[in-house]
Every structure is written in structure tokens, then in C-alpha cells.
Design a protein around this motif. Sequence first.
Motif, PDB file in Angstrom:
ATOM      1  N   LEU A  98       3.694   2.775  -7.245  1.00  0.00           N
ATOM      2  CA  LEU A  98       3.651   4.211  -6.954  1.00  0.00           C
ATOM      3  C   LEU A  98       2.248   4.606  -6.512  1.00  0.00           C
ATOM      4  CD1 LEU A  98       5.666   5.512 -10.053  1.00  0.00           C
ATOM      5  CD2 LEU A  98       6.520   5.080  -7.745  1.00  0.00           C
ATOM      6  N   VAL A  99       2.164   5.207  -5.334  1.00  0.00           N
ATOM      7  CA  VAL A  99       0.887   5.689  -4.811  1.00  0.00           C
ATOM      8  C   VAL A  99       0.558   7.039  -5.452  1.00  0.00           C
ATOM      9  CG1 VAL A  99       1.122   4.441  -2.626  1.00  0.00           C
ATOM     10  CG2 VAL A  99       1.993   6.778  -2.824  1.00  0.00           C
ATOM     11  N   LYS A 100      -0.667   7.494  -5.249  1.00  0.00           N
ATOM     12  CA  LYS A 100      -1.105   8.781  -5.801  1.00  0.00           C
ATOM     13  C   LYS A 100      -0.131   9.895  -5.433  1.00  0.00           C
ATOM     14  CE  LYS A 100      -4.871  12.054  -6.049  1.00  0.00           C
ATOM     15  NZ  LYS A 100      -6.228  12.408  -5.684  1.00  0.00           N
ATOM     16  N   ASP A 101       0.131  10.755  -6.404  1.00  0.00           N
ATOM     17  CA  ASP A 101       0.995  11.932  -6.255  1.00  0.00           C
ATOM     18  C   ASP A 101       2.452  11.585  -5.965  1.00  0.00           C
ATOM     19  OD1 ASP A 101      -1.119  13.689  -6.790  1.00  0.00           O
ATOM     20  OD2 ASP A 101      -1.721  13.710  -4.682  1.00  0.00           O
ATOM     21  N   SER A 102       2.880  10.391  -6.361  1.00  0.00           N
ATOM     22  CA  SER A 102       4.295  10.050  -6.262  1.00  0.00           C
ATOM     23  C   SER A 102       4.820   9.753  -7.657  1.00  0.00           C
ATOM     24  CB  SER A 102       4.522   8.855  -5.324  1.00  0.00           C
ATOM     25  OG  SER A 102       4.024   7.666  -5.895  1.00  0.00           O
ATOM     26  N   GLN A 156       0.828  -1.204   0.000  1.00  0.00           N
ATOM     27  CA  GLN A 156       0.000   0.000   0.000  1.00  0.00           C
ATOM     28  C   GLN A 156       0.864   1.256   0.000  1.00  0.00           C
ATOM     29  OE1 GLN A 156      -3.320  -0.150  -0.459  1.00  0.00           O
ATOM     30  NE2 GLN A 156      -2.896  -2.325  -0.657  1.00  0.00           N
ATOM     31  N   GLU A 157       2.172   1.080  -0.139  1.00  0.00           N
ATOM     32  CA  GLU A 157       3.063   2.233  -0.136  1.00  0.00           C
ATOM     33  C   GLU A 157       4.001   2.180  -1.332  1.00  0.00           C
ATOM     34  OE1 GLU A 157       6.226   0.738   3.160  1.00  0.00           O
ATOM     35  OE2 GLU A 157       4.280   1.408   3.879  1.00  0.00           O
ATOM     36  N   LYS A 158       4.642   3.308  -1.600  1.00  0.00           N
ATOM     37  CA  LYS A 158       5.570   3.402  -2.721  1.00  0.00           C
ATOM     38  C   LYS A 158       6.715   2.413  -2.518  1.00  0.00           C
ATOM     39  CE  LYS A 158       8.627   6.657  -5.119  1.00  0.00           C
ATOM     40  NZ  LYS A 158       9.015   8.060  -5.274  1.00  0.00           N
ATOM     41  N   LYS A 159       7.038   1.704  -3.589  1.00  0.00           N
ATOM     42  CA  LYS A 159       8.123   0.723  -3.512  1.00  0.00           C
ATOM     43  C   LYS A 159       8.761   0.614  -4.887  1.00  0.00           C
ATOM     44  CE  LYS A 159       9.059  -3.851  -1.689  1.00  0.00           C
ATOM     45  NZ  LYS A 159       9.639  -3.480  -0.425  1.00  0.00           N
ATOM     46  N   ILE A 160      10.081   0.686  -4.920  1.00  0.00           N
ATOM     47  CA  ILE A 160      10.840   0.491  -6.151  1.00  0.00           C
ATOM     48  C   ILE A 160      11.883  -0.568  -5.844  1.00  0.00           C
ATOM     49  CG2 ILE A 160      12.383   1.539  -7.844  1.00  0.00           C
ATOM     50  CD1 ILE A 160      10.966   4.217  -7.238  1.00  0.00           C
ATOM     51  N   GLU A 161      11.836  -1.679  -6.588  1.00  0.00           N
ATOM     52  CA  GLU A 161      12.755  -2.765  -6.312  1.00  0.00           C
ATOM     53  C   GLU A 161      13.418  -3.265  -7.589  1.00  0.00           C
ATOM     54  OE1 GLU A 161      10.405  -5.775  -4.347  1.00  0.00           O
ATOM     55  OE2 GLU A 161       8.914  -5.786  -5.920  1.00  0.00           O
ATOM     56  N   LYS A 162      14.721  -3.491  -7.485  1.00  0.00           N
ATOM     57  CA  LYS A 162      15.456  -4.078  -8.606  1.00  0.00           C
ATOM     58  C   LYS A 162      15.224  -5.579  -8.546  1.00  0.00           C
ATOM     59  CE  LYS A 162      19.492  -2.751 -10.159  1.00  0.00           C
ATOM     60  NZ  LYS A 162      20.922  -2.458 -10.313  1.00  0.00           N
ATOM     61  N   ASP A 182      -5.765   5.222  -7.796  1.00  0.00           N
ATOM     62  CA  ASP A 182      -5.351   3.820  -7.800  1.00  0.00           C
ATOM     63  C   ASP A 182      -3.833   3.687  -7.798  1.00  0.00           C
ATOM     64  OD1 ASP A 182      -8.007   2.991  -7.893  1.00  0.00           O
ATOM     65  OD2 ASP A 182      -8.024   2.854 -10.078  1.00  0.00           O
ATOM     66  N   MET A 183      -3.360   2.626  -7.173  1.00  0.00           N
ATOM     67  CA  MET A 183      -1.928   2.307  -7.179  1.00  0.00           C
ATOM     68  C   MET A 183      -1.475   2.111  -8.619  1.00  0.00           C
ATOM     69  SD  MET A 183       0.836   1.503  -5.350  1.00  0.00           S
ATOM     70  CE  MET A 183       0.390   0.953  -3.717  1.00  0.00           C
ATOM     71  N   LEU A 184      -0.302   2.647  -8.949  1.00  0.00           N
ATOM     72  CA  LEU A 184       0.325   2.418 -10.243  1.00  0.00           C
ATOM     73  C   LEU A 184       1.379   1.333 -10.046  1.00  0.00           C
ATOM     74  CD1 LEU A 184       1.117   3.001 -13.197  1.00  0.00           C
ATOM     75  CD2 LEU A 184       2.562   4.862 -12.322  1.00  0.00           C
ATOM     76  N   GLU A 185       1.275   0.263 -10.831  1.00  0.00           N
ATOM     77  CA  GLU A 185       2.265  -0.802 -10.791  1.00  0.00           C
ATOM     78  C   GLU A 185       2.837  -0.953 -12.183  1.00  0.00           C
ATOM     79  OE1 GLU A 185       2.792  -5.494  -9.511  1.00  0.00           O
ATOM     80  OE2 GLU A 185       0.771  -4.649  -9.643  1.00  0.00           O
ATOM     81  N   LEU A 186       4.148  -0.965 -12.274  1.00  0.00           N
ATOM     82  CA  LEU A 186       4.781  -1.152 -13.573  1.00  0.00           C
ATOM     83  C   LEU A 186       6.114  -1.843 -13.443  1.00  0.00           C
ATOM     84  CD1 LEU A 186       6.957   1.478 -13.768  1.00  0.00           C
ATOM     85  CD2 LEU A 186       4.857   2.629 -14.279  1.00  0.00           C
ATOM     86  N   PHE A 187       6.527  -2.449 -14.545  1.00  0.00           N
ATOM     87  CA  PHE A 187       7.861  -3.008 -14.675  1.00  0.00           C
ATOM     88  C   PHE A 187       8.620  -2.142 -15.659  1.00  0.00           C
ATOM     89  CE2 PHE A 187       5.682  -6.717 -13.055  1.00  0.00           C
ATOM     90  CZ  PHE A 187       6.632  -7.309 -12.240  1.00  0.00           C
ATOM     91  N   VAL A 188       9.864  -1.847 -15.336  1.00  0.00           N
ATOM     92  CA  VAL A 188      10.734  -1.096 -16.231  1.00  0.00           C
ATOM     93  C   VAL A 188      11.868  -2.037 -16.632  1.00  0.00           C
ATOM     94  CG1 VAL A 188      12.274   0.878 -16.463  1.00  0.00           C
ATOM     95  CG2 VAL A 188      10.125   1.107 -15.184  1.00  0.00           C
ATOM     96  N   ILE A 189      11.939  -2.300 -17.923  1.00  0.00           N
ATOM     97  CA  ILE A 189      12.918  -3.239 -18.462  1.00  0.00           C
ATOM     98  C   ILE A 189      13.907  -2.473 -19.322  1.00  0.00           C
ATOM     99  CG2 ILE A 189      13.252  -5.297 -19.886  1.00  0.00           C
ATOM    100  CD1 ILE A 189      10.170  -5.831 -19.197  1.00  0.00           C
ATOM    101  N   LYS A 190      15.168  -2.579 -18.986  1.00  0.00           N
ATOM    102  CA  LYS A 190      16.228  -1.951 -19.781  1.00  0.00           C
ATOM    103  C   LYS A 190      16.966  -3.067 -20.497  1.00  0.00           C
ATOM    104  CE  LYS A 190      16.817   1.894 -16.584  1.00  0.00           C
ATOM    105  NZ  LYS A 190      17.772   2.620 -15.731  1.00  0.00           N
TER     106      LYS A 190
END
Length: 105
Positions: free
Chosen positions: A33-37, A13-19, A91-99
Amino acid sequence: MIEKVFNFTTSSQEKKIEKVIGDENAHINHMLLVKDSGLPIHFSNANVYMVVVRGMVTIALDEQEVHEYEAGTILNIPEGTKMNVQNLHDDMLELFVIKAPSPKA
């Protein structure tokens, strides 16, 4: 075992960025990413694929106008592009970033 196994957070329920993966073949990050982040404004250091899994991403690239993309969308962003990535929705934004390929040193 031939395969390698990688895990990522499936509930938060909170912002999280994980490799998730960071090797010579690809870098894969999972983001919640939560709202406004969002992410700090930055330039992509590789060819980027952004997979929107849940919610809606608000993104401004270089000097173009802001665009929004919903779940089920995959964006391809060239290396060297200025990126401003945000969640401006409830709504929570969930995404994968692939380089891929992996960024050069």
C-alpha cells in the motif's frame, strides 16, 4: 514433490493486493500500500493475523482510537471486527494478512 510452492511480489512502487493462498486451511494475502491508500472499511470474516513487513500500518478497529504499528509487528484481530486499514506515511506499507482458519463459506 511433497511441498507446494507459492510466490508473491517482491518489488512494486504501486498499490497491489494479491491472494497468495486460499484453501481450506488458511487464506494468505500479500499487500503493498502506497501513501494515502488503504482497504475499504470492512468487518473481518475470520480470525486475522496481520504481519507488518515494511512501513507502518494505521488501523482503527471497531470504535477504538487509531493505532499505528511498524514493521516487525504481528496483530491478531478477532472475527467480526470492523477494520479500517491505511498507509498514511511516505514509505511503502507491506503486510501479509493471514486468515486461519479459513473463512466459513
